[in-house]
Design an enzyme around this catalytic site. Structure first.
Site, PDB file in Angstrom:
ATOM      1  N   CYS A   1       0.828  -1.197   0.000  1.00 54.73           N
ATOM      2  CA  CYS A   1       0.000   0.000   0.000  1.00 54.73           C
ATOM      3  C   CYS A   1       0.874   1.264   0.000  1.00 54.73           C
ATOM      4  O   CYS A   1       1.425   1.618  -1.023  1.00 54.73           O
ATOM      5  CB  CYS A   1      -0.980  -0.064   1.172  1.00 54.73           C
TER       6      CYS A   1
ATOM      7  N   HIS B   1      -3.685  -4.978   0.567  1.00 54.34           N
ATOM      8  CA  HIS B   1      -3.104  -5.548   1.788  1.00 54.34           C
ATOM      9  C   HIS B   1      -3.208  -7.076   1.759  1.00 54.34           C
ATOM     10  O   HIS B   1      -4.152  -7.640   2.316  1.00 54.34           O
ATOM     11  CB  HIS B   1      -3.832  -5.010   3.021  1.00 54.34           C
TER      12      HIS B   1
ATOM     13  N   GLU C   1      -1.711  -9.203   3.433  1.00 53.94           N
ATOM     14  CA  GLU C   1      -1.594  -9.834   4.758  1.00 53.94           C
ATOM     15  C   GLU C   1      -2.960 -10.173   5.357  1.00 53.94           C
ATOM     16  O   GLU C   1      -3.082 -11.057   6.188  1.00 53.94           O
ATOM     17  CB  GLU C   1      -0.796  -8.931   5.716  1.00 53.94           C
TER      18      GLU C   1
HETATM   19  N1  GLN Z   1      -1.729   6.698   3.014  1.00 54.33           N
HETATM   20  C1  GLN Z   1      -1.921   5.982   1.801  1.00 54.33           C
HETATM   21  C2  GLN Z   1      -3.303   6.194   1.220  1.00 54.33           C
HETATM   22  O1  GLN Z   1      -4.192   6.609   1.904  1.00 54.33           O
HETATM   23  C3  GLN Z   1      -1.669   4.498   1.979  1.00 54.33           C
HETATM   24  C4  GLN Z   1      -2.642   3.835   2.900  1.00 54.33           C
HETATM   25  C5  GLN Z   1      -2.188   2.502   3.368  1.00 54.33           C
HETATM   26  O2  GLN Z   1      -1.012   2.192   3.288  1.00 54.33           O
HETATM   27  N2  GLN Z   1      -3.081   1.693   3.878  1.00 54.33           N
HETATM   28  O3  GLN Z   1      -3.521   5.938   0.066  1.00 54.33           O
END
Ligand code: GLN
Length: 553
Positions: A381, A520, A522
């Protein structure tokens, strides 16, 4: 037969592992052939944990259907393999928000709206909803008995015991039996008091699960049984274990699942089938290799903030029969000069999800180090967004490449910011939109989205499938308009949303293993089904020999 309900409460202190206890009981009933679903009721006033600081509350777990929930739902999924749904998690905030909407709409027809019966009715409605196809619904009540905010929940589950009858409802209470060094004794008094507190609100627990750091003598268990008004064999000891995946087996040895059936007067048709648990425990206990992965993030002081991540790495260890050590590296206190010391001897580097500008320079430095030193790198992410920013700045000459998360975009590049807010995209056949000024709690891309994988890519090799579904939780996206520039420099966008406008996976061809994913992974890894991305990452880490000093691991 309609579903039976098992309510799990906690007493004495918090952090006794109620989530794991619930998940383990779910797994044991499943291993006896029953269909189970687990639910979490959280008494706090936030509508969901989405806006809560992971340092305080632990990670935010996201379900396929896009609910931001408590991390215990992650335990439930990992232990039972049953995907949680939005309807498996509720907070006081949600209950009140529903209640006040109804009140404003005039649904209460001029009546006085009260905690009992209106709040408790909504709690009961939540518990009973969507339970037809299950044998057992396990409901964990967050917090500790005695908390003021937990009272409406306890009242609601008391009422359900009365309404559905004891053939369909039972109560498990998790307590602590502390060892007092000066007296050289385990003490049962806190447990007695906690049960007394529960009984004062009309709940008589059927089973007591007693956490202790050593064997509880029979005499003490007898004492607990007598004072707490429950059969002796319903006092189950829950001793500390080496791996959380040992818990179901140990509980079963203590007769926990047998006792649950007995309470419901269900015939015990023989021991649960725990073969798959035995298998993973064997793998955990006899690793053939060891690797160390550095996680460069912001919430490194609190293990729970990256719970699913550390679990997924453990699962990848199980897949490769390796022990995975994690080195937590705090990105905010990280200087260029520390790099060699912090990362020089690790086998792989991971930058996890994150929010906000603090620590960004440290993360960028770590990514740059991984890329240049050919250390396996997994960016999740935020870790993918920063990987493309690092690449643009240092390989493509776009020195001011940035994300609008760090401030308004003022450059003249007609492609716009490299990472920015997307205002619309397709989810299946539905157009989803986001507003720049939307609520903090409601502007994210959340839940499972499809991703198409490019043929011939590393991603395809890893997943072995052309289409995947992965869970998201983020506000910003990598800008697809930069695709050609990146691909000409061998950073390939190997996973794209079905609409073609959202980059989901990037990989660097001139590196043995450098992958960034917008989702994600995970969240979907299980001990019995380690996630392929993590399994491949750890495999690459095992091939990356370094001079790892024993003590550093
Ligand atoms: N801050 C970034 C976004 O909002 C990544 C978010 C995250 O890593 N879950 O896109």
């Amino acid at each position: 037969m309609s579903a039976r309900f098992i309510f799990i409460t906690g007493g004495v202190v918090s952090s006794l592992g109620k989530g794991l206890a619930s998940a383990s009981l779910g797994a044991l009933l499943q291993a006896r052939g029953y269909k189970v679903r687990l639910r979490k009721l959280d008494p706090y006033l936030n509508v969901d944990p989405g806006t809560m600081n992971p340092n305080q509350h632990g990670e935010v777990y996201v379900t396929d259907d896009g609910a931001e929930t408590d991390l215990d739902l992650g335990h439930y999924e990992r232990f039972t393999g049953v995907n949680a749904r939005r309807s498996d998690s509720v907070t006081t905030g949600q209950i009140y928000s529903t209640l006040l909407t109804k009140e404003r709409r005039g649904d209460y027809l001029g009546g006085t709206v009260q905690v009992i019966p209106h709040v408790t009715d909504l709690i009961k409605e939540f518990i009973l909803k969507d339970t037809d196809n299950e044998d057992f619904i396990l409901c964990e009540i967050g917090g500790t008995v005695g908390d003021i905010e937990g009272l409406p929940f306890l009242e609601a589950i008391r009422q359900l015991g009365y309404e559905l009858g004891r053939e369909r409802v039972m109560y498990v209470h998790l307590t602590l039996v502390p060892y007092i060094a000066a007296a050289k004794e385990l003490k049962t008094k806190p447990t007695q008091h906690s049960v007394k507190e529960l009984r004062s609100i009309g709940i008589q627990p059927d089973i007591l699960l007693c956490r202790a750091d050593r064997e509880i003598p029979v005499s003490e268990r007898r004492k607990i049984a007598l004072f707490c008004n429950i059969p002796e064999d319903a006092v189950i000891q829950a001793l500390d274990v080496g791996s959380i995946y040992e818990v179901p087996k140990r509980y079963s040895e203590q007769g926990f699942d047998r006792q649950v059936l007995k309470c419901f007067k269900i015939e015990d048709k023989g021991a649960p089938n725990l073969a798959k648990w035995d298998d993973i425990l064997k793998r955990i206990e006899s690793p053939k290799a060891e690797v160390t992965v550095a996680i460069v993030g912001k919430y490194t002081g609190m293990g729970d903030a990256y719970k699913s991540l550390s679990e997924a790495l453990d699962h990848a260890g199980i897949a490769n029969q390796a022990r995975v050590h994690i080195r937590w590296v705090d990105a905010s206190g990280f200087e260029q000069t520390d790099i060699e010391k912090a990362l020089g001897d690790v086998n792989a580097i991971l930058v996890p999800g994150g929010f906000g500008e603090r620590g960004v320079n440290g993360k960028l430095a770590a990514i740059n180090y991984a890329r240049e030193h050919k250390k396996p790198y997994l960016g999740i992410c935020f870790g993918m967004q920063l990987a493309v920013i690092e690449f643009a700045r240092n390989q493509l000459g776009i020195t001011n490449a940035t994300s609008t998360e760090f401030g308004p975009y003022e450059d003249k590049d007609e492609r716009g910011p490299l990472v920015g807010l997307m205002t619309e995209w397709m989810r299946g056949t539905v157009l989803e939109t986001r507003r720049h000024d939307g609520d903090m709690g409601g502007t994210m891309r959340l839940g499972a989205y499809e991703c198409h994988i490019a043929p011939g890519s590393l991603a395809e090799e890893i997943y072995g499938a052309p289409n995947i579904l992965e869970r998201h939780r983020h506000r910003y996206e990598v800008n697809i308009q930069y695709r050609d520039a990146f691909e000409n420099a061998d950073m390939v966008f190997s996973g794209i949303s079905p609409g073609g406008n959202l980059p989901e996976i990037v990989e660097y061809k001139k590196h043995p293993w450098f992958v960034g994913v917008q989702f994600h992974p995970e969240l979907k890894s299980r001990p019995f089904a380690p996630h392929p991305l993590f399994a491949s990452f750890i495999k690459a880490a095992m091939g990356n020999k370094t001079e790892l000093k024993k003590k550093a691991a």
